[in-house]
Design a protein around this motif. Sequence first.
Motif, short mmCIF file in Angstrom:
data_model
loop_
_atom_site.label_atom_id
_atom_site.label_comp_id
_atom_site.label_asym_id
_atom_site.label_seq_id
_atom_site.Cartn_x
_atom_site.Cartn_y
_atom_site.Cartn_z
N ARG A 2 0.82 -1.20 0.00
CA ARG A 2 0.00 0.00 0.00
C ARG A 2 0.86 1.26 0.00
N THR A 3 0.53 2.19 -0.90
CA THR A 3 1.24 3.46 -1.00
C THR A 3 0.22 4.59 -1.06
N SER A 4 0.34 5.54 -0.17
CA SER A 4 -0.57 6.69 -0.18
C SER A 4 0.05 7.83 -0.97
N GLY A 5 -0.77 8.79 -1.35
CA GLY A 5 -0.25 9.93 -2.11
C GLY A 5 -1.37 10.81 -2.63
N VAL A 6 -0.97 11.80 -3.39
CA VAL A 6 -1.92 12.73 -4.01
C VAL A 6 -1.74 12.65 -5.52
N SER A 7 -2.85 12.53 -6.24
CA SER A 7 -2.79 12.42 -7.69
C SER A 7 -3.58 13.53 -8.35
N LEU A 8 -3.20 13.83 -9.58
CA LEU A 8 -3.93 14.77 -10.42
C LEU A 8 -4.55 13.97 -11.55
N SER A 9 -5.89 14.01 -11.65
CA SER A 9 -6.59 13.19 -12.65
C SER A 9 -7.37 14.06 -13.61
N THR A 10 -7.32 13.68 -14.88
CA THR A 10 -8.12 14.35 -15.90
C THR A 10 -8.83 13.30 -16.74
N MET A 11 -10.05 13.62 -17.15
CA MET A 11 -10.82 12.75 -18.04
C MET A 11 -11.51 13.62 -19.08
N ALA A 12 -11.52 13.17 -20.33
CA ALA A 12 -12.15 13.93 -21.39
C ALA A 12 -12.71 12.97 -22.44
N SER A 13 -13.80 13.39 -23.08
CA SER A 13 -14.36 12.60 -24.17
C SER A 13 -15.03 13.54 -25.17
N ALA A 14 -15.13 13.09 -26.41
CA ALA A 14 -15.77 13.88 -27.46
C ALA A 14 -16.38 12.93 -28.48
N GLU A 15 -17.51 13.37 -29.07
CA GLU A 15 -18.19 12.53 -30.07
C GLU A 15 -18.86 13.41 -31.11
N ARG A 16 -18.87 12.94 -32.33
CA ARG A 16 -19.50 13.66 -33.43
C ARG A 16 -20.32 12.67 -34.25
N THR A 17 -21.55 13.05 -34.63
CA THR A 17 -22.36 12.21 -35.50
C THR A 17 -22.55 12.90 -36.84
N VAL A 18 -22.51 12.12 -37.92
CA VAL A 18 -22.65 12.64 -39.28
C VAL A 18 -23.76 11.86 -39.99
N PRO A 19 -24.73 12.54 -40.58
CA PRO A 19 -25.82 11.84 -41.28
C PRO A 19 -25.29 11.00 -42.44
N LEU A 20 -25.85 9.80 -42.59
CA LEU A 20 -25.49 8.95 -43.72
C LEU A 20 -26.68 8.81 -44.67
N ARG A 21 -27.71 8.11 -44.20
CA ARG A 21 -28.89 7.90 -45.05
C ARG A 21 -30.09 7.64 -44.17
N GLY A 22 -31.17 8.38 -44.37
CA GLY A 22 -32.37 8.20 -43.57
C GLY A 22 -32.08 8.46 -42.10
N SER A 23 -32.40 7.47 -41.28
CA SER A 23 -32.20 7.60 -39.84
C SER A 23 -30.86 7.02 -39.39
N THR A 24 -29.97 6.75 -40.34
CA THR A 24 -28.66 6.18 -40.03
C THR A 24 -27.60 7.29 -39.99
N ARG A 25 -26.73 7.22 -39.00
CA ARG A 25 -25.66 8.20 -38.85
C ARG A 25 -24.35 7.47 -38.62
N LEU A 26 -23.27 8.18 -38.81
CA LEU A 26 -21.94 7.69 -38.46
C LEU A 26 -21.51 8.41 -37.19
N ALA A 27 -21.21 7.66 -36.15
CA ALA A 27 -20.76 8.23 -34.88
C ALA A 27 -19.26 7.98 -34.73
N ILE A 28 -18.53 9.05 -34.45
CA ILE A 28 -17.08 8.98 -34.27
C ILE A 28 -16.74 9.65 -32.94
#
Length: 427
Positions: A181-207
Amino acid sequence: MISAAFLGVAAAVQALPSSDGAIEAVGAEVGAAMARRNWREAQAKLNLLPLNLLATPDVQFVQAFLARRLGRTDEAIDLYQRMLDSDGALLRVRLELADTFLEAGDDRAAEHNYRLALASTPPPIVRERVEARLKTIAERRRWRYSFSLAVAPDTNVNAATDARELRIFGLPFELSDEARRTSGVSLSTMASAERTVPLRGSTRLAIGGWGSFTDNEREAFDDGALGVRAGPQFWVASVRMDVQAVANRRWFGGEGLSTTAGVQTEMQWGWGRSQRHAMLAVQHLDYDVGRSRDAWIYSAAWDRTRFLSATRFWRLTLAANRADADEDAESFWLGRLSTGVYQTLPAGLAIWVEPSVERRAYDAPSVFGDKARRDTELALSARLLKRDWRWRGFSPYVGAEKSRNASNLDINDFTRLRVEFGATRTF
């Protein structure tokens, strides 16, 4: 909307015990300026009202309305939230707050408030409008992103045992500092991003993509990962389905640890007070060093969120994983159950409390023991968020998690307390 705002001013003026002709005249001038859509003049006239009248909910509602028209979105959000701090059941204020978040491009906050509004049992016509807005948010083609940053004191950054030695086949071996066991102080970052692009009808491309990094006091425990995903997104009525190829890369202690790649399917449905989400995934885990832990990972998860009122919701989550490794000693079953409750509090605060239990069972003993590992981890996490302190959509929070992992192998038996001080765009 304009006539309703004027009526709010008029009602506030009439409610004042000390109302006089001058005050009533100001109210009339404000209403006349709003009717002409002269928002700056209306704001200037409104500022002439006495301070005790400016502090009433009706006038604050009009102030928020004018702030939105003048492009002062943060000011409008602050005014709406102050009104809701006093009475979280104000349906119209909740809807106006959600609309303001939508105008500002903060879809997450808008969705959260729309769902709280639905929990207030609005009239059918309002419910239809809110559900349409929720579907609009879900189908938006814009970028969606989240980000959080936290400083976290941790009593057990490496989730390790307190024991100083380990017995293997009856012989004692002293554990290194990295294995204890080791105690300490940490710096944490979390990030996310998403984009959807229409393809055809109700179908999209999600990236999309995501990343998480934890910088500990000791470099040996630094942890980081990056992931990407891409695939088609289908809509059938109110059901959304994503089929995506996923891949991620993980580093530990400043060196490459593993690579994971596979396919993941997700479903989300429900626009009302209840929302459900399900996930199935098959991925292959490949470690940089050695092949014994390389494995096919099969995952399944389901959760249900129920909005109980304008100030409270709860969530139930069930998850299961199967790791089929090259060696039986590294193969395991894992199951997890958690349930959390969100509650708004006075003074612009909100709290999230979530107890959980996780069970892990390995197929066979390792080469250093005669028992297959069996773990049960109990945890309780809580997060206190200051909702009315906002900067570009971020609010500060303080969180804590206490966990206890009970194992039939001493080296895997540990306790942990982690505290976080950070800021986030989500609850």
